[in-house]
Structures are given as C-alpha cells and as structure tokens.
Write a protein that holds these residues in place. Structure first.
Motif, PDB file in Angstrom:
ATOM      1  N   ALA A  91       9.287  10.900   4.565  1.00  0.00           N
ATOM      2  CA  ALA A  91      10.253  11.944   4.073  1.00  0.00           C
ATOM      3  C   ALA A  91       9.522  12.519   2.924  1.00  0.00           C
ATOM      4  N   GLN A  92       8.986  11.765   2.016  1.00  0.00           N
ATOM      5  CA  GLN A  92       8.317  12.242   0.880  1.00  0.00           C
ATOM      6  C   GLN A  92       7.243  12.893   1.163  1.00  0.00           C
ATOM      7  N   ASP A  93       6.225  12.329   1.933  1.00  0.00           N
ATOM      8  CA  ASP A  93       5.061  12.768   2.091  1.00  0.00           C
ATOM      9  C   ASP A  93       4.713  14.000   3.207  1.00  0.00           C
ATOM     10  N   GLY A  94       5.652  13.755   3.905  1.00  0.00           N
ATOM     11  CA  GLY A  94       5.468  14.656   5.311  1.00  0.00           C
ATOM     12  C   GLY A  94       4.452  14.240   6.495  1.00  0.00           C
ATOM     13  N   THR A  95       4.185  13.114   6.250  1.00  0.00           N
ATOM     14  CA  THR A  95       3.468  12.581   7.283  1.00  0.00           C
ATOM     15  C   THR A  95       3.782  10.778   7.173  1.00  0.00           C
ATOM     16  N   ALA A  96       3.716  10.202   8.370  1.00  0.00           N
ATOM     17  CA  ALA A  96       3.886   8.693   8.359  1.00  0.00           C
ATOM     18  C   ALA A  96       2.965   8.084   7.874  1.00  0.00           C
ATOM     19  N   PRO A  97       3.152   7.052   6.919  1.00  0.00           N
ATOM     20  CA  PRO A  97       1.903   6.205   6.093  1.00  0.00           C
ATOM     21  C   PRO A  97       1.495   5.371   6.927  1.00  0.00           C
ATOM     22  N   VAL A 105      -1.650   0.796   4.828  1.00  0.00           N
ATOM     23  CA  VAL A 105      -0.736   0.523   3.551  1.00  0.00           C
ATOM     24  C   VAL A 105       0.289   1.538   3.227  1.00  0.00           C
ATOM     25  N   VAL A 106       1.404   1.074   2.686  1.00  0.00           N
ATOM     26  CA  VAL A 106       2.377   2.115   2.200  1.00  0.00           C
ATOM     27  C   VAL A 106       2.948   1.424   0.862  1.00  0.00           C
ATOM     28  N   VAL A 107       3.359   2.469   0.035  1.00  0.00           N
ATOM     29  CA  VAL A 107       4.218   2.152  -1.233  1.00  0.00           C
ATOM     30  C   VAL A 107       5.490   3.057  -1.311  1.00  0.00           C
ATOM     31  N   ASP A 108       6.369   2.364  -1.588  1.00  0.00           N
ATOM     32  CA  ASP A 108       7.797   3.115  -1.459  1.00  0.00           C
ATOM     33  C   ASP A 108       7.413   4.035  -2.647  1.00  0.00           C
ATOM     34  N   PRO A 109       8.075   5.377  -2.578  1.00  0.00           N
ATOM     35  CA  PRO A 109       7.766   6.487  -3.455  1.00  0.00           C
ATOM     36  C   PRO A 109       8.303   6.010  -5.021  1.00  0.00           C
ATOM     37  N   ALA A 159      12.198   0.756   6.015  1.00  0.00           N
ATOM     38  CA  ALA A 159      13.221   1.805   5.211  1.00  0.00           C
ATOM     39  C   ALA A 159      11.978   2.180   4.172  1.00  0.00           C
ATOM     40  N   VAL A 160      11.019   1.479   3.942  1.00  0.00           N
ATOM     41  CA  VAL A 160      10.087   2.109   2.734  1.00  0.00           C
ATOM     42  C   VAL A 160       9.390   3.164   3.820  1.00  0.00           C
ATOM     43  N   VAL A 161       8.786   2.719   5.047  1.00  0.00           N
ATOM     44  CA  VAL A 161       8.088   3.834   5.717  1.00  0.00           C
ATOM     45  C   VAL A 161       8.920   4.972   5.937  1.00  0.00           C
ATOM     46  N   ASP A 162      10.278   5.067   6.166  1.00  0.00           N
ATOM     47  CA  ASP A 162      10.850   6.085   6.386  1.00  0.00           C
ATOM     48  C   ASP A 162      11.063   7.067   5.169  1.00  0.00           C
TER      49      ASP A 162
END
Length: 311
Positions: free
Chosen positions: A39-45, A90-94, A32-35
């Motif tokens: 959507a926020q960044d326009g590229t998969a993290p 690494v990914v952080v929820d927006p 869900a965080v990746v999704d």
C-alpha cells in the motif's frame, strides 16, 4: 546460522535466525507487513511465490525480524539450484524503515545464501537502491513490467488449421503443462521449477479461471502440448481498477517459429478484454529481446522494473 553485523543490539536480541518455516503467528505478521508495504510503495515487495512459501513445504528459508513483539521485517531465501544462484526477497515495514533493518536483512541473506546470492528489489525504489549502494551491490538482472490498455484495438485471432486452441480441462492437462513449462523455462531460476503441487496451489487460488488458461496442441499429435498462456486477474481496490495479467506464456522449444507466442498472447488478451478489464500487465526479462519485440508489436510499454542485486 547468525545474520550479518547488526547496527542495533535491540534487533539482535529479537531477530529470528533463518528457519525452514516460520510459525503461523510470524507468517501472519509477515503477510501484514507485505500488505502495508504494498500500500505504501504501490508495488508488492516480495513475489507471490515467496508469500506462498510462508505456509507451504518448499525449499525456501525465512528470516523474520521482530521489534517490540511485532514483525518488522522479513527476508525470503531460495537456495541455489544447479547453475542458478540463491535468490532473496526482503521487505521492511514502512514504520521501521530508515533504521538499518533493510541493510541488516539483506546482509543476512547474502551471508546465508553465499557470495553469488541475488537480492530482488521490486520496483527498484530509492530505499532499495540506497541499501544496495551501502552494501556495495550491483544490479545484475532486470525484470520489466510492461502494460497495455485494453481499450486499444487488438489484432484478430487467426488460428492455423494445424493448431487446436482450447482452454484448460483440469488436472489431466497438468503433465503436458509441466513438461512444456520445464522445457520453455529451463533457463529460468524460478519459473522453470514449477511442480504439480505448485499448479494445484494455483488452482486453489481465488483468481484461478480455467477459461483463462489457453493451450495450443498440434492437430497431427493432439496429445502433445505446443504452448500455453496462463492469464490472471488482479482484483481492484477502492481507488484502483482490476488488472489483467499475461501470467505465463510458455512455448515448447521444439515448436518455436510457428507464431504460437503471438497467437496465445492474443487469445489471452481478447479473453481479458471480454472480462471488462481496462489494462493488462506482464513481466519479461530485460534481456529477452525476442519477447520484448513481440510484446512491443502488440502495444505493450514499459511501466516499471524489478532489479536483482548481487556482490
């Protein structure tokens, strides 16, 4: 193993250490965080491979940061393999950005993976560059995304009499596919390690199309694969059209110099255009001069860059 220094004691009490596999609940939270980040960044993290590893038996390790009972960030770590260093994503929820969580997760990955660990910044976005600067990291590897409109004219496919070009017939093709992949990408820390289970996983994906996996054989030795081109289609969304991808092009080093890269790439491009796709993308190492030259001649242009950072 404990993560690096924390800037927030609340995060320390709610963060999970690196584990072999996250719980099903955490894996769903990470997805869900990746999704949301995509959507926020326009590229998969994080990469497709990292997402797959959440629910499969791999050698990847996982660090999940939980804030107020919900997944807020995630670090994926692939251990060092031979001469290849550990790799992390690494990914952080927006909703949780700007609080030091990204730096914390990257720092933990660097500590766990060792001093040579490389951390990918997909799209090399400003937030990622800020974390890299804060931790005194330097860009050491570039992965370029190139794109091409399929509305532009394509050269015709000319198959030499010495080559048999066909599409994938099923698992019986896998041994040769894996042999060529391993030889072609021996230098590549991720692609070169593709296994039979990886191929099976991709066959099970909704995007898999056997008619989009092209194989080139030598007519004089019809059981020996010379090269392949695996295409992929990314479904569109409410505001985004579907995209084609030159997913993997692999040529047996023993078959180099026969024009197979261009032949197989063109076969895939014609296939994707026939499916009505407007644009095709591909990824290529920033220092792969030969491939960049081939793709440039076929009309591909730079779209964005992923950067691997290290100490």
């Amino acid at each position: 193993m404990k993560p690096g220094p924390h800037e927030n004691n609340e995060l320390r009490s709610q963060q999970q250490w690196f584990v072999e596999r996250p719980t099903a609940e955490h894996a769903a939270g990470v997805q869900a965080v990746v999704d949301r980040a995509t959507a926020q960044d326009g590229t998969a993290p994080v990469s497709e491979q990292a997402v797959h590893s959440l629910t499969r038996d791999t050698d990847a390790r996982h660090l999940v940061a939980v804030v107020d009972g919900a997944v807020a960030g995630y670090a994926n770590l692939t251990p060092a393999h031979g001469e290849h260093p550990s790799m992390s994503e690494v990914v952080v929820d927006p909703a949780h950005r700007g609080r030091g969580l990204g730096s914390e997760l990257v720092g933990a990955a660097l500590t766990e993976g060792g001093p040579e660990t490389r951390v990918w910044a997909h799209g090399d976005l400003p937030a990622a560059r800020a974390v890299a600067a804060k931790l005194h990291l330097t860009g050491v590897r570039e992965l370029l995304q190139l794109r091409r409109s399929l509305d532009l004219a394509l050269p015709e496919i000319e198959v030499p009499d010495s080559i048999e070009l066909r599409t994938y017939r099923g698992p019986s093709d896998d041994p040769e596919l894996l042999r060529v992949n391993a030889s072609a990408f021996e230098w590549h820390p991720e692609q070169g390690r593709m296994s039979a289970s990886d191929v099976a996983d991709r066959r099970a994906e909704s995007w898999f199309d056997p008619e989009g996996l092209f194989l080139a054989f030598d007519v004089a030795d019809p059981d020996r694969l010379l090269g392949f081109h695996w295409t992929k289609v990314h479904p569109g969304g409410p505001t985004e059209p579907s995209l084609g991808e030159v997913y993997v092009v692999g040529i047996d080093p023993a078959a180099q110099g026969r024009g197979l890269g261009r032949l197989l790439t063109l076969a895939g491009l014609h296939h994707l255009r026939e499916r009505g796709l407007p644009t095709v993308l591909l990824y290529v190492e920033g220092d792969n001069t030969a491939a960049l030259n081939t793709y440039g001649k076929l009309g591909f242009e730079r779209f964005h860059v992923d950067v691997a950072y290290a100490k």
